[in-house]
Design a protein around this motif. Structure first.
Motif, PDB file in Angstrom:
ATOM      1  N   ALA A  61      -7.568 -18.306  -3.644  1.00 32.10           N
ATOM      2  CA  ALA A  61      -8.246 -19.162  -2.670  1.00 32.10           C
ATOM      3  C   ALA A  61      -7.234 -19.980  -1.873  1.00 32.10           C
ATOM      4  N   GLY A  62      -6.223 -20.506  -2.562  1.00 23.56           N
ATOM      5  CA  GLY A  62      -5.190 -21.268  -1.872  1.00 23.56           C
ATOM      6  C   GLY A  62      -4.409 -20.425  -0.879  1.00 23.56           C
ATOM      7  N   LEU A  63      -3.999 -19.238  -1.299  1.00 20.17           N
ATOM      8  CA  LEU A  63      -3.245 -18.358  -0.404  1.00 20.17           C
ATOM      9  C   LEU A  63      -4.088 -17.898   0.777  1.00 20.17           C
ATOM     10  N   ASN A  64      -5.335 -17.557   0.520  1.00 16.20           N
ATOM     11  CA  ASN A  64      -6.204 -17.092   1.603  1.00 16.20           C
ATOM     12  C   ASN A  64      -6.400 -18.161   2.669  1.00 16.20           C
ATOM     13  N   SER A  65      -6.352 -19.422   2.259  1.00 12.13           N
ATOM     14  CA  SER A  65      -6.552 -20.496   3.228  1.00 12.13           C
ATOM     15  C   SER A  65      -5.338 -20.699   4.129  1.00 12.13           C
ATOM     16  N   ARG A  66      -4.172 -20.250   3.704  1.00 10.34           N
ATOM     17  CA  ARG A  66      -2.938 -20.470   4.466  1.00 10.34           C
ATOM     18  C   ARG A  66      -2.405 -19.209   5.136  1.00 10.34           C
ATOM     19  N   PHE A  67      -2.571 -18.058   4.481  1.00 10.78           N
ATOM     20  CA  PHE A  67      -2.021 -16.810   5.022  1.00 10.78           C
ATOM     21  C   PHE A  67      -3.138 -16.011   5.700  1.00 10.78           C
ATOM     22  N   VAL A  68      -2.896 -15.641   6.946  1.00 11.42           N
ATOM     23  CA  VAL A  68      -3.854 -14.838   7.695  1.00 11.42           C
ATOM     24  C   VAL A  68      -3.223 -13.500   8.076  1.00 11.42           C
ATOM     25  N   LYS A  69      -2.140 -13.564   8.844  1.00  9.65           N
ATOM     26  CA  LYS A  69      -1.464 -12.336   9.270  1.00  9.65           C
ATOM     27  C   LYS A  69      -0.878 -11.570   8.095  1.00  9.65           C
ATOM     28  N   ASN A  70      -0.366 -12.292   7.105  1.00 12.22           N
ATOM     29  CA  ASN A  70       0.333 -11.665   5.978  1.00 12.22           C
ATOM     30  C   ASN A  70      -0.429 -11.862   4.670  1.00 12.22           C
ATOM     31  N   ARG A  71      -1.736 -11.966   4.765  1.00 14.59           N
ATOM     32  CA  ARG A  71      -2.545 -12.284   3.582  1.00 14.59           C
ATOM     33  C   ARG A  71      -2.405 -11.232   2.489  1.00 14.59           C
ATOM     34  N   GLY A  72      -2.481  -9.966   2.859  1.00 10.49           N
ATOM     35  CA  GLY A  72      -2.408  -8.910   1.851  1.00 10.49           C
ATOM     36  C   GLY A  72      -1.098  -8.913   1.096  1.00 10.49           C
ATOM     37  N   LEU A  73       0.016  -9.031   1.822  1.00 17.13           N
ATOM     38  CA  LEU A  73       1.318  -9.026   1.167  1.00 17.13           C
ATOM     39  C   LEU A  73       1.530 -10.298   0.357  1.00 17.13           C
ATOM     40  N   ALA A  74       1.026 -11.431   0.855  1.00 17.06           N
ATOM     41  CA  ALA A  74       1.150 -12.686   0.109  1.00 17.06           C
ATOM     42  C   ALA A  74       0.415 -12.598  -1.218  1.00 17.06           C
ATOM     43  N   LEU A  75      -0.795 -12.062  -1.207  1.00 20.75           N
ATOM     44  CA  LEU A  75      -1.547 -11.884  -2.456  1.00 20.75           C
ATOM     45  C   LEU A  75      -0.816 -10.925  -3.391  1.00 20.75           C
ATOM     46  N   ALA A  76      -0.263  -9.858  -2.823  1.00 15.31           N
ATOM     47  CA  ALA A  76       0.448  -8.874  -3.638  1.00 15.31           C
ATOM     48  C   ALA A  76       1.669  -9.490  -4.309  1.00 15.31           C
ATOM     49  N   LEU A  77       2.443 -10.266  -3.556  1.00 14.51           N
ATOM     50  CA  LEU A  77       3.635 -10.901  -4.122  1.00 14.51           C
ATOM     51  C   LEU A  77       3.247 -11.889  -5.217  1.00 14.51           C
ATOM     52  N   ALA A  78       2.194 -12.663  -4.978  1.00 12.56           N
ATOM     53  CA  ALA A  78       1.759 -13.624  -5.993  1.00 12.56           C
ATOM     54  C   ALA A  78       1.322 -12.914  -7.270  1.00 12.56           C
ATOM     55  N   LEU A  79       0.603 -11.806  -7.112  1.00 12.92           N
ATOM     56  CA  LEU A  79       0.112 -11.081  -8.277  1.00 12.92           C
ATOM     57  C   LEU A  79       1.224 -10.386  -9.044  1.00 12.92           C
ATOM     58  N   CYS A  80       2.411 -10.278  -8.435  1.00 12.36           N
ATOM     59  CA  CYS A  80       3.561  -9.782  -9.199  1.00 12.36           C
ATOM     60  C   CYS A  80       3.916 -10.749 -10.334  1.00 12.36           C
ATOM     61  N   GLY A  81       3.392 -11.979 -10.245  1.00 14.51           N
ATOM     62  CA  GLY A  81       3.593 -12.923 -11.335  1.00 14.51           C
ATOM     63  C   GLY A  81       3.026 -12.427 -12.650  1.00 14.51           C
ATOM     64  N   THR A  82       1.941 -11.638 -12.588  1.00  8.42           N
ATOM     65  CA  THR A  82       1.392 -11.090 -13.826  1.00  8.42           C
ATOM     66  C   THR A  82       2.365 -10.091 -14.452  1.00  8.42           C
ATOM     67  N   GLY A  83       3.039  -9.310 -13.584  1.00 10.89           N
ATOM     68  CA  GLY A  83       4.057  -8.383 -14.093  1.00 10.89           C
ATOM     69  C   GLY A  83       5.246  -9.115 -14.676  1.00 10.89           C
ATOM     70  N   ALA A  84       5.638 -10.216 -14.024  1.00 10.56           N
ATOM     71  CA  ALA A  84       6.736 -11.017 -14.562  1.00 10.56           C
ATOM     72  C   ALA A  84       6.363 -11.591 -15.917  1.00 10.56           C
ATOM     73  N   GLY A  85       5.087 -11.969 -16.067  1.00 13.74           N
ATOM     74  CA  GLY A  85       4.634 -12.456 -17.363  1.00 13.74           C
ATOM     75  C   GLY A  85       4.786 -11.401 -18.444  1.00 13.74           C
TER      76      GLY A  85
END
Length: 426
Positions: A142-166
């Motif tokens: 929700a936080g990322l979607n509110s700030r990223f528009v043009k790069n929303r998909g890649l921003a969500l993808a990069l953030a979700l890499c946190g699960t892989g880092a975990g």
């Protein structure tokens, strides 16, 4: 435009800001926090496997008793996640995160108080389940979607890499803490370390659009009423039902295959070590799929990109059904499966925002996440039950083929997204 639906001048100015500069330059701190938050979401999951041996030694519990924790997580998520999603809409992801992160870290530390009674373990996992939803993926999305528009998909993808880092770091860190401190103190140390890292990040760098990312802050005084009115009807909108059903059809058989990937290969003649190594290909594919999928979501038709991705498990299922006796065949099946899994979660958040806007994002995405959490907890148990009764994992692999194809067809049928989803709640 109707005055009740008009955004405040401040919000409109903020929405126009990405047009005047780089979203990455302006909002990279948000991405950093969201990535750390996604990693935090995995702490209780990735510590559990390492804790099995110490818990068996101290309490004599069976593995079924120990792994009852994720089932409690699944049942809790089904009912509570949509409610927390509505809370995100009402007070904003920042406030929910500021509550959820410290509460979750404390709940992880509380696992150290388990007694010999399995009931104490179940109660503690219920507390962890509730706390984990308060800092779950929908808060950061929700936080990322509110700030990223043009790069929303890649921003969500990069953030979700946190699960892989975990998955990469938390098990090894847990093992190190157990060796140095024992399992009880290890849980306390992990909870404390997680709090020290994530609480300051959320406090100082997590600033969604508007004062706290709430509907009222983003859409003015009428936002809350429109959110409630629109949210109730959107649950029954054909497009939303299609999206939710597509995600559920994709997730249910796939999670059963992933969790049982090593036994599936072992039943086809692979050694335990080689099966585990090949199963790791799923993680590599997930990272690739997440990044490539996020890039494509921003540049192509998002529903069609997602539709193709969710159909990929049909290919994996057919390869596994052929009896993968070679590492190449097994590796290809798991790589394709990983590519699909990597694209699915951020695509779900992306499509929810694209088709239904941010006014009801928390509630709508929360409902889908609740269904996914439930299916991910239940599917591996059903797959194991089928194997116990039939001596084969083939039924779950057969199920993955039609489920994946039907999921893709549902997404292909979504049609063109509305130009202004927030401006016209149903």
């Amino acid at each position: 435009m109707n005055h009740d639906l008009a955004m405040t001048a401040e919000t409109l100015a903020e929405l126009d800001a990405p047009q005047r500069g780089s979203e990455w330059r302006q909002h990279w701190p948000m991405l950093l926090v969201a990535t750390a938050g996604m990693m935090l979401c995995t702490v209780h999951v990735y510590t559990l496997g390492v804790m099995v041996a110490p818990l068996e030694r101290e309490f004599g519990w069976s593995r079924t008793q120990i792994f009852s924790g994720p089932l409690i997580l699944a049942l809790t998520g089904l009912f509570v996640t949509p409610m927390i999603g509505s809370l995100v809409d009402r007070i904003g992801p920042r406030r929910v995160g500021l509550i959820g992160v410290p509460v979750f870290c404390c709940s992880v530390a509380l696992l150290s108080t388990a007694t010999a009674s399995p009931a104490s373990w179940w109660v503690l996992w219920f507390v962890v389940s509730l706390a984990s939803i308060l800092c779950g993926p929908m808060v950061w999305a929700a936080g990322l979607n509110s700030r990223f528009v043009k790069n929303r998909g890649l921003a969500l993808a990069l953030a979700l890499c946190g699960t892989g880092a975990g998955g990469a770091f938390i098990p090894a860190l847990t093992e190190a803490f157990i060796g140095a401190l024992g399992w009880r103190q290890a849980y306390i140390a992990i909870g404390a370390l997680a709090a020290v890292i994530t609480v300051p990040l959320v406090l100082f760098a997590f600033h969604p659009l508007g004062q706290a990312g709430s509907v009222k802050a983003m859409f003015g005084k009428s936002g809350g009423a429109k959110r409630a009115q629109g949210g109730r009807s959107l649950y029954f909108q054909t497009r939303y039902v299609k999206l939710a059903l597509a995600m559920l059809l994709f997730g249910f058989p796939v999670s059963g295959v992933i969790v049982n990937s090593v036994p599936i290969l072992s039943s086809n003649g692979f050694t335990q070590a080689s099966a585990a190594a090949l199963a790791g290909v799923i993680g590599i594919g997930a990272i690739i799929g997440r990044l490539v999928g996020g890039y494509l979501l921003d540049r192509l038709n998002a529903s069609k990109v997602t539709a193709v991705a969710v159909m990929l498990p049909a290919v994996s299922g057919l390869l596994l059904l052929s009896g993968p006796t070679s590492p190449v065949t097994a590796g290809a099946a798991f790589m394709v499966l990983g590519l699909a899994v990597g694209t699915e979660l951020d695509a779900c958040a992306y499509l929810t925002a694209q088709y239904f806007g941010m006014r009801n994002f928390g509630a709508l995405y929360g409902m889908i996440m609740g269904l996914l959490v439930f299916s991910n907890g239940l599917s591996p148990l059903i797959a194991s039950f089928i194997y116990d009764k039939m001596g084969s994992y083939m039924p779950i692999m057969w199920a993955s083929v039609p489920c994946a194809l039907l999921s893709g067809l549902l997404l292909f049928s979504l049609g063109k997204p509305p130009a202004s989803p927030d401006a016209d709640p149903v």
